[in-house]
Motif scaffolding. Structure first.
Motif, PDB file in Angstrom:
ATOM      1  N   ALA A 106      -7.222 -23.297 -21.100  1.00 58.29           N
ATOM      2  CA  ALA A 106      -6.117 -24.238 -21.282  1.00 58.29           C
ATOM      3  C   ALA A 106      -5.622 -24.728 -19.920  1.00 58.29           C
ATOM      4  O   ALA A 106      -5.459 -23.935 -18.992  1.00 58.29           O
ATOM      5  N   GLY A 107      -5.421 -26.032 -19.820  1.00 56.28           N
ATOM      6  CA  GLY A 107      -4.806 -26.601 -18.626  1.00 56.28           C
ATOM      7  C   GLY A 107      -5.724 -26.831 -17.440  1.00 56.28           C
ATOM      8  O   GLY A 107      -5.298 -27.419 -16.446  1.00 56.28           O
ATOM      9  N   ILE A 108      -6.964 -26.361 -17.505  1.00 50.11           N
ATOM     10  CA  ILE A 108      -7.895 -26.555 -16.388  1.00 50.11           C
ATOM     11  C   ILE A 108      -8.713 -27.815 -16.648  1.00 50.11           C
ATOM     12  O   ILE A 108      -9.553 -27.849 -17.538  1.00 50.11           O
ATOM     13  N   GLN A 109      -8.457 -28.854 -15.866  1.00 51.78           N
ATOM     14  CA  GLN A 109      -9.092 -30.143 -16.098  1.00 51.78           C
ATOM     15  C   GLN A 109     -10.509 -30.207 -15.527  1.00 51.78           C
ATOM     16  O   GLN A 109     -10.889 -29.420 -14.662  1.00 51.78           O
ATOM     17  N   LEU A 110     -11.270 -31.164 -16.026  1.00 55.79           N
ATOM     18  CA  LEU A 110     -12.646 -31.346 -15.571  1.00 55.79           C
ATOM     19  C   LEU A 110     -12.706 -31.525 -14.055  1.00 55.79           C
ATOM     20  O   LEU A 110     -13.575 -30.960 -13.381  1.00 55.79           O
ATOM     21  N   GLU A 111     -11.801 -32.302 -13.532  1.00 56.76           N
ATOM     22  CA  GLU A 111     -11.788 -32.575 -12.088  1.00 56.76           C
ATOM     23  C   GLU A 111     -11.618 -31.295 -11.284  1.00 56.76           C
ATOM     24  O   GLU A 111     -12.243 -31.113 -10.232  1.00 56.76           O
ATOM     25  N   THR A 112     -10.787 -30.388 -11.780  1.00 57.29           N
ATOM     26  CA  THR A 112     -10.563 -29.111 -11.100  1.00 57.29           C
ATOM     27  C   THR A 112     -11.845 -28.285 -11.076  1.00 57.29           C
ATOM     28  O   THR A 112     -12.205 -27.696 -10.047  1.00 57.29           O
ATOM     29  N   ILE A 113     -12.546 -28.236 -12.207  1.00 61.67           N
ATOM     30  CA  ILE A 113     -13.795 -27.476 -12.281  1.00 61.67           C
ATOM     31  C   ILE A 113     -14.846 -28.091 -11.365  1.00 61.67           C
ATOM     32  O   ILE A 113     -15.586 -27.377 -10.673  1.00 61.67           O
TER      33      ILE A 113
ATOM     34  N   ILE B  71     -12.919 -31.817 -27.649  1.00 64.59           N
ATOM     35  CA  ILE B  71     -14.001 -31.858 -26.669  1.00 64.59           C
ATOM     36  C   ILE B  71     -13.858 -33.085 -25.770  1.00 64.59           C
ATOM     37  O   ILE B  71     -13.638 -34.187 -26.258  1.00 64.59           O
ATOM     38  N   CYS B  72     -13.981 -32.858 -24.468  1.00 71.28           N
ATOM     39  CA  CYS B  72     -14.154 -33.958 -23.528  1.00 71.28           C
ATOM     40  C   CYS B  72     -15.184 -33.509 -22.495  1.00 71.28           C
ATOM     41  O   CYS B  72     -15.556 -32.337 -22.451  1.00 71.28           O
ATOM     42  N   TYR B  73     -15.648 -34.421 -21.652  1.00 73.24           N
ATOM     43  CA  TYR B  73     -16.773 -34.079 -20.790  1.00 73.24           C
ATOM     44  C   TYR B  73     -16.818 -35.018 -19.588  1.00 73.24           C
ATOM     45  O   TYR B  73     -16.204 -36.090 -19.586  1.00 73.24           O
ATOM     46  N   ASN B  74     -17.571 -34.590 -18.561  1.00 71.00           N
ATOM     47  CA  ASN B  74     -17.701 -35.451 -17.377  1.00 71.00           C
ATOM     48  C   ASN B  74     -18.924 -36.364 -17.507  1.00 71.00           C
ATOM     49  O   ASN B  74     -19.692 -36.277 -18.468  1.00 71.00           O
TER      50      ASN B  74
END
Length: 266
Positions: free
Chosen positions: A97-104, A132-135
């Motif tokens: 929770a709360g960890i965005q794709l950009e952060t990863i 679901i979302c994705y880069n």
């Protein structure tokens, strides 16, 4: 395809049991690592799946890594795994929770396929709702695999990452609100003479049936409310009381409070 789980807490355990019962993956396809070796060994033995001695070994063995660790551990765990991830190039799935794709991406590199999925507690009984979302490195084949995994524990919805906080408010926090509603119904029954355990069962079945009725109906919720309300009857009296006491407004405010908190935690 082989799947690796970093962390085998409640959610990871539910997902593993779900995919195994669905038959999408075999026991030979599942690998796990957890710093709690006793929990890891017990769970692996119970489900006859593979364990490894480190996260690095896990990455070497699998095609998809599912990050089932707490959000506050990401900045500690992932940087140390960056070289291994870059070498193997697995699909990365996060349920934090709360960890965005950009952060990863900043932690492991933006050249990897990264999928963010937010399930809810009902995954424990295979009735989760997952966003679901994705880069941009993620392909349709990657998404099919991710959906297969999470459809094993409920239903999945493609949601823009900007809307994840709102989804979390409804799908992630919603079960707690529903539990509160059921308990309130049961407490009202208790106040009026029905034993709490009996009133709770009645409330549970009422919510189950009502949700199924709405799901299978071609009518929207407001129309079904009207169906239950007879002119001058008891139901409309109760509905009017809820409106007078800002029931709908209170629920919306609760959702907005969770969204605000989610944004503060980023």
């Amino acid at each position: 395809m082989k799947i690796g789980f970093i962390g085998v807490g409640n959610m990871a355990s539910a997902i593993i049991k779900g995919v195994l019962s669905q038959g999408s993956f075999t026991k030979r396809d599942i690998y796990c690592y957890d710093v709690n070796t006793e929990r890891l060994d017990d769970f692996a033995q119970e489900n006859m799946i593979n364990t490894v001695a480190s996260n690095e070994e896990l990455i070497e063995q699998v095609d998809l890594i599912l990050l089932a660790i707490k959000p506050n551990l990401f900045k500690t765990v992932l940087p140390s795994l960056k070289d291994s991830l870059q070498k193997k190039q697995p699909i990365i799935v996060s349920i934090a929770a709360g960890i965005q794709l950009e952060t990863i991406e900043k932690l492991v590199g933006d050249n990897l396929a990264i999928i963010r999925i937010m399930p809810n507690v009902n995954a424990l009984i295979k009735e989760s709702v997952s966003a679901i979302c994705y880069n941009e490195k993620t392909t349709q084949k990657h998404l099919v695999v991710a959906k297969t995994i999470f459809n094993a524990v409920g239903k999945t919805f493609m949601i823009a990452e900007k809307d994840f906080a709102a989804f979390t408010a409804i799908g992630g926090c919603g079960p707690a609100f529903v539990f509160m509603f059921i308990d309130a119904l049961a407490t009202g029954g208790l106040k009026n003479g029905i034993p709490k355990d009996v009133a709770t069962e009645i409330a549970i079945q009422t919510v189950l049936g009502s949700a199924k009725m709405l799901q299978e109906s071609d009518k929207h919720a407001a129309q079904l409310i009207d169906m239950v309300c007879s002119p001058g009857g008891s139901t409309i009296a109760g509905v009017a009381s809820l409106e007078e006491n800002s029931f709908k407004s209170t629920m919306i405010q609760a959702l907005e409070a969770t969204i605000k908190r989610d944004q503060e935690m980023r």
